[in-house]
Motif scaffolding. Structure first.
Motif, PDB file in Angstrom:
ATOM      1  N   LYS A  86      12.297   0.714  45.816  1.00 33.71           N
ATOM      2  CA  LYS A  86      12.052   1.121  44.432  1.00 33.71           C
ATOM      3  C   LYS A  86      10.807   0.418  43.884  1.00 33.71           C
ATOM      4  CE  LYS A  86      13.222   2.680  40.274  1.00 33.71           C
ATOM      5  NZ  LYS A  86      12.636   3.894  39.829  1.00 33.71           N
ATOM      6  N   ALA A  87      10.646  -0.848  44.205  1.00 33.93           N
ATOM      7  CA  ALA A  87       9.486  -1.612  43.728  1.00 33.93           C
ATOM      8  C   ALA A  87       8.182  -1.045  44.298  1.00 33.93           C
ATOM      9  CB  ALA A  87       9.634  -3.080  44.109  1.00 33.93           C
ATOM     10  N   GLU A  88       8.207  -0.666  45.578  1.00 34.90           N
ATOM     11  CA  GLU A  88       7.007  -0.092  46.201  1.00 34.90           C
ATOM     12  C   GLU A  88       6.667   1.264  45.586  1.00 34.90           C
ATOM     13  OE1 GLU A  88       7.187  -1.935  50.707  1.00 34.90           O
ATOM     14  OE2 GLU A  88       8.478  -0.228  50.205  1.00 34.90           O
ATOM     15  N   LEU A  89       7.690   2.069  45.288  1.00 35.18           N
ATOM     16  CA  LEU A  89       7.452   3.359  44.642  1.00 35.18           C
ATOM     17  C   LEU A  89       6.900   3.169  43.233  1.00 35.18           C
ATOM     18  CD1 LEU A  89      10.543   5.425  45.787  1.00 35.18           C
ATOM     19  CD2 LEU A  89       8.174   5.745  46.475  1.00 35.18           C
ATOM     20  N   ASP A  90       7.426   2.186  42.501  1.00 39.72           N
ATOM     21  CA  ASP A  90       6.921   1.901  41.163  1.00 39.72           C
ATOM     22  C   ASP A  90       5.462   1.456  41.215  1.00 39.72           C
ATOM     23  OD1 ASP A  90       9.310   2.565  39.986  1.00 39.72           O
ATOM     24  OD2 ASP A  90      10.018   0.487  39.843  1.00 39.72           O
ATOM     25  N   GLN A 115       3.263   2.319  43.509  1.00 41.74           N
ATOM     26  CA  GLN A 115       2.446   3.483  43.807  1.00 41.74           C
ATOM     27  C   GLN A 115       2.307   4.383  42.588  1.00 41.74           C
ATOM     28  OE1 GLN A 115       3.108   5.822  47.243  1.00 41.74           O
ATOM     29  NE2 GLN A 115       2.695   4.151  48.646  1.00 41.74           N
ATOM     30  N   ALA A 116       3.329   4.446  41.756  1.00 42.75           N
ATOM     31  CA  ALA A 116       3.285   5.274  40.552  1.00 42.75           C
ATOM     32  C   ALA A 116       2.230   4.749  39.575  1.00 42.75           C
ATOM     33  CB  ALA A 116       4.648   5.305  39.888  1.00 42.75           C
ATOM     34  N   GLN A 117       1.993   3.451  39.590  1.00 42.34           N
ATOM     35  CA  GLN A 117       1.006   2.862  38.690  1.00 42.34           C
ATOM     36  C   GLN A 117      -0.414   2.987  39.234  1.00 42.34           C
ATOM     37  OE1 GLN A 117       2.314  -1.145  38.101  1.00 42.34           O
ATOM     38  NE2 GLN A 117       4.116  -0.542  36.925  1.00 42.34           N
ATOM     39  N   ASP A 118      -0.576   3.072  40.531  1.00 46.49           N
ATOM     40  CA  ASP A 118      -1.891   3.159  41.159  1.00 46.49           C
ATOM     41  C   ASP A 118      -2.427   4.584  41.064  1.00 46.49           C
ATOM     42  OD1 ASP A 118      -4.159   2.825  42.682  1.00 46.49           O
ATOM     43  OD2 ASP A 118      -3.101   2.702  44.595  1.00 46.49           O
ATOM     44  N   PRO A 119      -3.589   4.802  40.429  1.00 45.35           N
ATOM     45  CA  PRO A 119      -4.114   6.164  40.262  1.00 45.35           C
ATOM     46  C   PRO A 119      -4.572   6.823  41.568  1.00 45.35           C
ATOM     47  CG  PRO A 119      -5.654   4.553  39.374  1.00 45.35           C
ATOM     48  CD  PRO A 119      -4.417   3.800  39.774  1.00 45.35           C
ATOM     49  N   ASN A 120      -4.797   6.060  42.619  1.00 40.79           N
ATOM     50  CA  ASN A 120      -5.272   6.619  43.885  1.00 40.79           C
ATOM     51  C   ASN A 120      -4.218   6.561  44.990  1.00 40.79           C
ATOM     52  OD1 ASN A 120      -7.860   7.106  42.816  1.00 40.79           O
ATOM     53  ND2 ASN A 120      -8.426   4.982  43.179  1.00 40.79           N
ATOM     54  N   SER A 121      -2.966   6.442  44.627  1.00 46.48           N
ATOM     55  CA  SER A 121      -1.910   6.284  45.627  1.00 46.48           C
ATOM     56  C   SER A 121      -1.506   7.622  46.239  1.00 46.48           C
ATOM     57  CB  SER A 121      -0.685   5.628  44.994  1.00 46.48           C
ATOM     58  OG  SER A 121      -0.074   6.528  44.089  1.00 46.48           O
ATOM     59  N   GLU A 122      -0.805   7.542  47.352  1.00 42.90           N
ATOM     60  CA  GLU A 122      -0.299   8.743  48.022  1.00 42.90           C
ATOM     61  C   GLU A 122       0.732   9.451  47.155  1.00 42.90           C
ATOM     62  OE1 GLU A 122       1.181   7.276  51.758  1.00 42.90           O
ATOM     63  OE2 GLU A 122      -0.706   7.730  52.758  1.00 42.90           O
ATOM     64  N   LEU A 123       1.496   8.694  46.386  1.00 39.04           N
ATOM     65  CA  LEU A 123       2.512   9.284  45.520  1.00 39.04           C
ATOM     66  C   LEU A 123       1.872  10.204  44.481  1.00 39.04           C
ATOM     67  CD1 LEU A 123       5.519   9.368  44.770  1.00 39.04           C
ATOM     68  CD2 LEU A 123       5.069   7.484  43.200  1.00 39.04           C
ATOM     69  N   ARG A 124       0.802   9.764  43.869  1.00 36.08           N
ATOM     70  CA  ARG A 124       0.100  10.600  42.881  1.00 36.08           C
ATOM     71  C   ARG A 124      -0.544  11.811  43.556  1.00 36.08           C
ATOM     72  NH1 ARG A 124      -1.413   8.279  37.296  1.00 36.08           N
ATOM     73  NH2 ARG A 124       0.016   6.545  37.247  1.00 36.08           N
ATOM     74  N   GLU A 125      -1.064  11.615  44.746  1.00 37.12           N
ATOM     75  CA  GLU A 125      -1.662  12.721  45.488  1.00 37.12           C
ATOM     76  C   GLU A 125      -0.595  13.768  45.822  1.00 37.12           C
ATOM     77  OE1 GLU A 125      -4.529  13.175  49.384  1.00 37.12           O
ATOM     78  OE2 GLU A 125      -4.227  11.193  48.509  1.00 37.12           O
ATOM     79  N   TRP A 126       0.605  13.311  46.189  1.00 36.76           N
ATOM     80  CA  TRP A 126       1.706  14.227  46.487  1.00 36.76           C
ATOM     81  C   TRP A 126       2.123  14.997  45.234  1.00 36.76           C
ATOM     82  CZ3 TRP A 126       7.023  14.121  45.112  1.00 36.76           C
ATOM     83  CH2 TRP A 126       7.807  15.033  45.811  1.00 36.76           C
ATOM     84  N   ALA A 127       2.156  14.305  44.085  1.00 35.55           N
ATOM     85  CA  ALA A 127       2.513  14.960  42.823  1.00 35.55           C
ATOM     86  C   ALA A 127       1.483  16.030  42.467  1.00 35.55           C
ATOM     87  CB  ALA A 127       2.618  13.930  41.714  1.00 35.55           C
ATOM     88  N   LEU A 128       0.226  15.749  42.696  1.00 33.77           N
ATOM     89  CA  LEU A 128      -0.834  16.723  42.451  1.00 33.77           C
ATOM     90  C   LEU A 128      -0.665  17.932  43.371  1.00 33.77           C
ATOM     91  CD1 LEU A 128      -3.554  17.415  41.067  1.00 33.77           C
ATOM     92  CD2 LEU A 128      -4.665  16.204  42.936  1.00 33.77           C
TER      93      LEU A 128
END
Length: 54
Positions: free
Chosen positions: A17-21, A23-36
């Motif tokens: 959960k901490a790692e996902l949080d 990534q959610a804060q990092d604008p260039n993370s894979e999580l944000r890229e996946w959401a896009l």
């Protein structure tokens, strides 16, 4: 050049959960890229459905 995004849910499997949080804060993370990617896919599917209906 292709504009495809090569990110899948497998990239996030096993993250805490901490790692996902983090990534959610990092604008260039894979999580944000996946959401896009998900947002673009929904838009494309919606447009294709509307074209078929017309």
């Amino acid at each position: 050049m292709s504009k495809s995004i090569h990110i899948t849910k497998k990239n996030f499997k096993g993250l805490t959960k901490a790692e996902l949080d983090q990534q959610a804060q990092d604008p260039n993370s894979e999580l944000r890229e996946w959401a896009l990617k998900r947002a673009k896919k929904k838009e494309v599917k919606k447009n294709r459905k509307n074209e078929k209906s017309s």
